[in-house]
Design an enzyme around this catalytic site. Sequence first.
Site, PDB file in Angstrom:
ATOM      1  N   SER A  50       0.829  -1.204   0.000  1.00  0.00           N
ATOM      2  CA  SER A  50       0.000   0.000   0.000  1.00  0.00           C
ATOM      3  C   SER A  50       0.862   1.253   0.000  1.00  0.00           C
ATOM      4  O   SER A  50       2.044   1.214   0.360  1.00  0.00           O
ATOM      5  CB  SER A  50      -0.915   0.012   1.223  1.00  0.00           C
ATOM      6  OG  SER A  50      -0.140   0.257   2.377  1.00  0.00           O
ATOM      7  N   ASP A  84      -1.324  -0.772  -3.743  1.00  0.00           N
ATOM      8  CA  ASP A  84      -2.669  -0.578  -3.206  1.00  0.00           C
ATOM      9  C   ASP A  84      -2.903   0.832  -2.643  1.00  0.00           C
ATOM     10  O   ASP A  84      -1.997   1.435  -2.071  1.00  0.00           O
ATOM     11  CB  ASP A  84      -2.904  -1.615  -2.090  1.00  0.00           C
ATOM     12  CG  ASP A  84      -4.382  -1.926  -1.920  1.00  0.00           C
ATOM     13  OD1 ASP A  84      -5.092  -1.963  -2.933  1.00  0.00           O
ATOM     14  OD2 ASP A  84      -4.813  -2.136  -0.770  1.00  0.00           O
ATOM     15  N   HIS A  85      -4.125   1.303  -2.789  1.00  0.00           N
ATOM     16  CA  HIS A  85      -4.562   2.580  -2.205  1.00  0.00           C
ATOM     17  C   HIS A  85      -3.642   3.736  -2.555  1.00  0.00           C
ATOM     18  O   HIS A  85      -3.189   4.479  -1.675  1.00  0.00           O
ATOM     19  CB  HIS A  85      -4.681   2.473  -0.682  1.00  0.00           C
ATOM     20  CG  HIS A  85      -5.970   1.838  -0.246  1.00  0.00           C
ATOM     21  ND1 HIS A  85      -7.179   2.460  -0.381  1.00  0.00           N
ATOM     22  CD2 HIS A  85      -6.218   0.629   0.306  1.00  0.00           C
ATOM     23  CE1 HIS A  85      -8.136   1.661   0.073  1.00  0.00           C
ATOM     24  NE2 HIS A  85      -7.585   0.537   0.485  1.00  0.00           N
ATOM     25  N   ASP A 106      -6.955   5.241  -5.630  1.00  0.00           N
ATOM     26  CA  ASP A 106      -8.006   5.539  -4.657  1.00  0.00           C
ATOM     27  C   ASP A 106      -8.367   7.021  -4.673  1.00  0.00           C
ATOM     28  O   ASP A 106      -7.675   7.851  -4.077  1.00  0.00           O
ATOM     29  CB  ASP A 106      -7.538   5.114  -3.261  1.00  0.00           C
ATOM     30  CG  ASP A 106      -8.647   5.269  -2.223  1.00  0.00           C
ATOM     31  OD1 ASP A 106      -9.732   5.759  -2.574  1.00  0.00           O
ATOM     32  OD2 ASP A 106      -8.415   4.896  -1.059  1.00  0.00           O
ATOM     33  N   HIS A 206     -12.448  -4.835   0.263  1.00  0.00           N
ATOM     34  CA  HIS A 206     -11.394  -4.329   1.152  1.00  0.00           C
ATOM     35  C   HIS A 206     -11.845  -4.562   2.590  1.00  0.00           C
ATOM     36  O   HIS A 206     -13.019  -4.780   2.863  1.00  0.00           O
ATOM     37  CB  HIS A 206     -11.162  -2.836   0.906  1.00  0.00           C
ATOM     38  CG  HIS A 206     -10.375  -2.551  -0.330  1.00  0.00           C
ATOM     39  ND1 HIS A 206      -9.186  -1.868  -0.309  1.00  0.00           N
ATOM     40  CD2 HIS A 206     -10.603  -2.883  -1.628  1.00  0.00           C
ATOM     41  CE1 HIS A 206      -8.714  -1.770  -1.551  1.00  0.00           C
ATOM     42  NE2 HIS A 206      -9.555  -2.371  -2.364  1.00  0.00           N
ATOM     43  N   ASN A 228      -9.087  -8.474  -0.203  1.00  0.00           N
ATOM     44  CA  ASN A 228      -7.916  -7.806   0.385  1.00  0.00           C
ATOM     45  C   ASN A 228      -7.842  -8.064   1.885  1.00  0.00           C
ATOM     46  O   ASN A 228      -8.803  -7.787   2.609  1.00  0.00           O
ATOM     47  CB  ASN A 228      -8.023  -6.292   0.180  1.00  0.00           C
ATOM     48  CG  ASN A 228      -7.690  -5.862  -1.232  1.00  0.00           C
ATOM     49  OD1 ASN A 228      -7.638  -6.667  -2.143  1.00  0.00           O
ATOM     50  ND2 ASN A 228      -7.463  -4.569  -1.390  1.00  0.00           N
TER      51      ASN A 228
HETATM   52 ZN   LIG Z   1      -8.235  -1.200   1.291  1.00  0.00          ZN
END
Ligand SMILES: [Zn+2]
Length: 279
Positions: A50, A84-85, A106, A206, A228
């Site tokens: 992330s 991620d994110h 995101d 998520h 996730n």
């Molecule tokens: Zn997440």
Amino acid sequence: MPLAGTRQLMEAARSAGRGVAAFNVITVEHAEAITAGAEAAGTPVILQISENAVAYHNGKVLPIAAASAAIAAEARIEVSLHLDHVEDEQLLHRAADAGFSSVMHDASKLDFADNVAATRSAARWGHDHGLYVEAELGAVGGKGGAHTPGVRTDPDEAARFVTDTEVDALAVAVGSSHAMTERTASLDFDLITEIRDAVPAPLVLHGSSGVADTDLRAAVRSGIVKVNIGTILNVAFTGAVRQALADPSLVDPRKYLGPARADVAAVVERLAATVSCPA
Ligand SMILES: [Zn+2]
């Protein structure tokens, strides 16, 4: 085997009616444990790093990505690498050269129109650079921002969002919440199915650490493809470290990181098997 692509793992799982687990990497031990656990389960797996984890590594994405990719490349199962994110455009632009085959962009804190615009631009950039792009609509609880807990993704909005942005996968708000240390989340399975039926892209859950095993299976049966999982690994990791450090004479990090890695691998084995065998 060489790194797999997230697209191929997602498409294979979706057509087989299975889920594929994506586990958060923070340390090198996480990457080793996740790979070992998925090998023991005999399932493909996604290693995801992330933006927050990159920040922890002093803002440097390449070292932890390279270590994860090297660990994945020695696995006996298919492993892909996912970023991620991502909110930072600069980090997004470094993903393609850092070994990632996919990225979650995101913009879910923005309102619908701004989320569409930001996500469409990120998706175009990602596709031009060979990336599979995930985005989020209806903030998943626990990430703060303007969204209140209890927010849900609307199926019609989701369909418009995917058409307008051309994203490959969609993270949805269906009752899970990030960073839960107890598995008490209550998912809206009917809503998952409604969104699946309205949206061409595979769905992503998520905050899955807060969801019980039986509900994870039901979520996959209802239409979730990518699951996730982060926090539950850290509960296991930190629990093992804490237990080992009860011995005040212990100084060798291998003596507490080793048990932590083993405990994380055991959790990964169980959850990777759970989501890949939803029946
Ligand atoms: Zn997440």
